[in-house]
Design a protein around this motif. Structure first.
Motif, PDB file in Angstrom:
ATOM      1  N   ASN A  74      44.550  33.770  32.075  1.00 45.32           N
ATOM      2  CA  ASN A  74      44.737  34.092  33.492  1.00 45.32           C
ATOM      3  C   ASN A  74      43.590  34.955  34.007  1.00 45.32           C
ATOM      4  OD1 ASN A  74      45.861  34.396  36.032  1.00 45.32           O
ATOM      5  ND2 ASN A  74      47.891  34.891  35.267  1.00 45.32           N
ATOM      6  N   GLU A  75      43.186  35.909  33.201  1.00 48.15           N
ATOM      7  CA  GLU A  75      42.124  36.835  33.596  1.00 48.15           C
ATOM      8  C   GLU A  75      40.785  36.123  33.761  1.00 48.15           C
ATOM      9  OE1 GLU A  75      40.160  40.581  34.336  1.00 48.15           O
ATOM     10  OE2 GLU A  75      42.244  39.915  34.455  1.00 48.15           O
ATOM     11  N   LYS A  80      46.181  28.648  36.720  1.00 49.03           N
ATOM     12  CA  LYS A  80      46.386  27.239  36.395  1.00 49.03           C
ATOM     13  C   LYS A  80      46.178  26.986  34.910  1.00 49.03           C
ATOM     14  CE  LYS A  80      44.868  22.562  37.631  1.00 49.03           C
ATOM     15  NZ  LYS A  80      43.958  21.751  38.483  1.00 49.03           N
ATOM     16  N   GLU A  81      45.141  27.579  34.339  1.00 51.15           N
ATOM     17  CA  GLU A  81      44.873  27.417  32.910  1.00 51.15           C
ATOM     18  C   GLU A  81      45.934  28.118  32.070  1.00 51.15           C
ATOM     19  OE1 GLU A  81      42.468  25.596  31.330  1.00 51.15           O
ATOM     20  OE2 GLU A  81      42.112  24.793  33.330  1.00 51.15           O
ATOM     21  N   VAL A  86      50.978  27.540  28.651  1.00 52.28           N
ATOM     22  CA  VAL A  86      52.422  27.716  28.474  1.00 52.28           C
ATOM     23  C   VAL A  86      53.080  26.361  28.203  1.00 52.28           C
ATOM     24  CG1 VAL A  86      54.577  28.409  29.577  1.00 52.28           C
ATOM     25  CG2 VAL A  86      52.524  29.802  29.871  1.00 52.28           C
ATOM     26  N   TRP A  87      52.705  25.348  28.976  1.00 51.34           N
ATOM     27  CA  TRP A  87      53.253  24.013  28.755  1.00 51.34           C
ATOM     28  C   TRP A  87      52.849  23.467  27.390  1.00 51.34           C
ATOM     29  CZ3 TRP A  87      57.194  22.068  31.002  1.00 51.34           C
ATOM     30  CH2 TRP A  87      57.468  22.323  32.356  1.00 51.34           C
ATOM     31  N   VAL A 144      52.956  34.877  33.658  1.00 48.96           N
ATOM     32  CA  VAL A 144      51.791  34.361  34.395  1.00 48.96           C
ATOM     33  C   VAL A 144      51.870  34.753  35.868  1.00 48.96           C
ATOM     34  CG1 VAL A 144      50.580  32.286  35.157  1.00 48.96           C
ATOM     35  CG2 VAL A 144      51.419  32.437  32.801  1.00 48.96           C
ATOM     36  N   ARG A 145      53.060  34.606  36.447  1.00 50.98           N
ATOM     37  CA  ARG A 145      53.236  34.945  37.865  1.00 50.98           C
ATOM     38  C   ARG A 145      53.043  36.446  38.097  1.00 50.98           C
ATOM     39  NH1 ARG A 145      55.559  32.580  42.369  1.00 50.98           N
ATOM     40  NH2 ARG A 145      56.039  30.735  41.130  1.00 50.98           N
ATOM     41  N   LEU A 146      53.636  37.263  37.227  1.00 45.04           N
ATOM     42  CA  LEU A 146      53.511  38.714  37.376  1.00 45.04           C
ATOM     43  C   LEU A 146      52.064  39.163  37.205  1.00 45.04           C
ATOM     44  CD1 LEU A 146      56.654  40.012  35.408  1.00 45.04           C
ATOM     45  CD2 LEU A 146      56.240  40.189  37.875  1.00 45.04           C
ATOM     46  N   PHE A 147      51.386  38.573  36.220  1.00 41.57           N
ATOM     47  CA  PHE A 147      49.978  38.926  35.999  1.00 41.57           C
ATOM     48  C   PHE A 147      49.154  38.600  37.233  1.00 41.57           C
ATOM     49  CE2 PHE A 147      45.654  38.505  34.565  1.00 41.57           C
ATOM     50  CZ  PHE A 147      45.511  39.471  33.581  1.00 41.57           C
TER      51      PHE A 147
END
Length: 232
Positions: A74-75, A80-81, A86-87, A144-147
């Motif tokens: 994410n960083e 998206k990556e 996660v998937w 991911v959303r929180l980050f």
């Protein structure tokens, strides 16, 4: 005390292998790590240990590095990556669960020595995997959303520790409550279940907090193919 000291070494080895995987294989190495970590965590969790008087299951260390991995993705590469990873981990865990359950159904040959051991390790896997799949699915996408939200609120390069630890604090709590409830409720007495839930969360978050220097180191890795892609 032995388990504690060995555990410290275990954490350091996990971090070292994580950095090596990323350094050697770049972004693809992070996807490889996600896949391996989801499977290994669900094998290790079968083993219960005691650390400084606290009952705990293994698997917390390598599972916590999944948050490290998605936060790093994410960083450096965006949400998206991170979601893609996660998937990837979700599919890897589901695939391993299905294949190992089919393996157990085969009738072993008379001289086979592995069936009982495999049943011990993977016999609990449907319940453990269900708990893990559910907890993983909910908590990882939450992380991911929180980050991403924390990245908007605290965008500074030196504020990575806020994004990393802040997103893990809540998402790992949700993960622990979902997983331990599905996997262990009714399997252990409630006092043992509570110790496992509490120790699981504490260990995960301690490992995540300890991984802060690791994510700073990994963020500084540069790869020629990524540089050339960015220039196009």
């Amino acid at each position: 005390m032995f388990n504690f000291l060995w555990g410290v070494l275990f954490v350091l080895v996990n971090f070292g292998l994580f950095l090596a995987c990323y350094r050697l294989f770049g972004r693809n190495g992070l996807y490889v790590w996600i896949g391996a970590a989801t499977v290994l965590a669900n094998i290790q969790v079968v083993k219960t240990i005691e650390v400084l008087g606290i009952v705990a299951t293994l698997g917390n260390t390598i599972y916590a590095t999944i948050y490290l991995t998605t936060d790093l993705l994410n960083e450096k590469y965006g949400a998206k990556e991170a979601n893609k990873a996660v998937w990837f981990g979700f599919f890897t865990l589901l695939m391993s669960m299905i294949m190992m359950q089919m393996v157990l159904v085969f009738t072993p040959q008379e001289t086979d020595i592995s069936q009982e051991s495999l049943e011990t390790i993977f016999g609990l896997m449907p319940r453990i995997a269900l708990g893990s799949l559910t907890a993983y699915f909910v908590s990882q996408f939450m992380d991911v959303r929180l980050f991403s939200k924390l990245k908007d609120a605290f965008p500074g390069r030196n504020q990575l520790w806020i994004r990393n630890n802040g997103s893990s604090l809540l998402s790992q709590l949700v993960d622990t409550l979902i997983f331990t409830s599905i996997a262990f409720a009714g399997v252990y007495p409630w006092d043992v279940w509570w110790q496992i839930a509490l120790s699981t969360y504490l260990l995960k978050f301690i490992v995540s907090a300890a991984s802060t220097p690791v994510i700073y180191i990994a963020r500084n890795f540069r790869f020629k193919d990524e540089a050339s892609s960015a220039g196009q």
